[in-house]
Write an enzyme that holds these catalytic residues in place. Structure first.
Site, short mmCIF file in Angstrom:
data_model
loop_
_atom_site.label_atom_id
_atom_site.label_comp_id
_atom_site.label_asym_id
_atom_site.label_seq_id
_atom_site.Cartn_x
_atom_site.Cartn_y
_atom_site.Cartn_z
N ASP A 1 0.87 -1.16 0.00
CA ASP A 1 0.00 0.00 0.00
C ASP A 1 0.92 1.22 0.00
O ASP A 1 2.08 1.13 0.40
CB ASP A 1 -0.90 -0.02 1.24
CG ASP A 1 -1.82 1.18 1.31
OD1 ASP A 1 -2.44 1.52 0.28
OD2 ASP A 1 -1.91 1.78 2.39
N ASP B 1 0.07 5.09 0.90
CA ASP B 1 -0.08 6.02 2.02
C ASP B 1 -0.23 5.23 3.33
O ASP B 1 -1.14 4.43 3.48
CB ASP B 1 -1.30 6.91 1.79
CG ASP B 1 -1.20 7.69 0.49
OD1 ASP B 1 -0.08 8.05 0.09
OD2 ASP B 1 -2.25 7.96 -0.12
#
Length: 177
Positions: A9, A11
Site C-alpha cells: 500500500d 499512504d
C-alpha cells in the site's frame, strides 16, 4: 516462470498518510521505506504499489498528479538502488464528487482488482506473494486475491519487512508457481 511479489500500500506504508498526498514536496517517506523496497528487490521479488486514490474522485487532484507523484517516487527510490516494478491505483469512489469516478469498482480495495491485474500482467506466482498495508481493507484485498496480508503498525518499514522475511523463511522465499 512465475515470480512472487510484495504488494505495498502507498499512504501509511511507503509514505506518511497525511491525507490525499499528491505533491512530491509534501510526501514524507516512512522511516526505512526506501531500504525496505531495496531489500524486497534484492530478495528477488516483484515490488508493486496498490493504492486507492479517492482524492481524484473527490476533485482534490487529477490522475496526472497521481502518475507524476509515482514517477517522482520511482526516481527517489532509484537513488537508493531500489525500484517499484509497477504502480496501480484506483481513482474511483462510490460517493465521488467527480461524476466519471462515481462507481463501485472491484479494483478499489478491499476488492482484489489491482492485485489481480498485476498478477496477470506480470505472471506473478501468488503462492509466495504477500501484501503489506496499514488498513484492514488492504488485508481483505490480499485475502480476496489469494495472498497473505500483513498490517504494518507503523515505525520502521525495513524492520517490519525483515521480520516478515524471518517469520516466513519457507513460505516467503522466492518460489516458482
Amino acid at each position: 516462470m512465475k515470480k512472487s511479489a510484495v504488494f505495498l500500500d502507498r499512504d501509511g506504508v511507503l509514505n506518511e498518510d497525511t491525507g490525499y498526498v499528491f505533491d512530491p514536496r509534501k510526501l514524507k517517506w516512512i522511516e526505512g521505506a526506501q531500504e525496505a523496497v531495496k531489500t524486497i528487490n534484492e530478495a528477488g521479488y516483484f515490488a508493486f504499489v496498490v493504492t486507492n486514490q479517492s482524492g481524484v474522485a473527490r476533485g482534490l487532484f487529477d490522475e496526472d498528479d497521481v502518475q507524476a507523484l509515482h514517477a517522482w517516487m520511482a526516481d527517489e527510490l532509484a537513488k537508493f538502488g531500489a525500484r517499484i516494478d509497477d504502480f496501480e491505483y484506483c481513482p474511483d469512489h462510490p460517493e465521488a464528487v467527480v461524476e466519471r469516478y462515481r462507481r463501485t469498482n472491484i479494483r478499489r480495495k478491499p476488492g482484489p482488482g489491482m492485485i489481480n491485474d498485476l498478477v496477470a500482467r506480470h505472471n506473478v506466482g501468488v503462492g509466495g506473494s504477500i501484501l503489506i498495508g496499514d488498513k484492514e481493507t488492504d488485508v481483505e484485498a490480499a485475502r480476496a486475491a489469494g495472498i497473505k496480508g500483513y498490517l504494518f503498525p507503523g515505525g520502521n518499514l525495513l524492520t517490519f519487512v525483515r521480520s516478515i522475511l524471518a517469520e516466513n523463511p519457507g513460505s516467503f522465499r522466492n518460489r516458482q508457481g
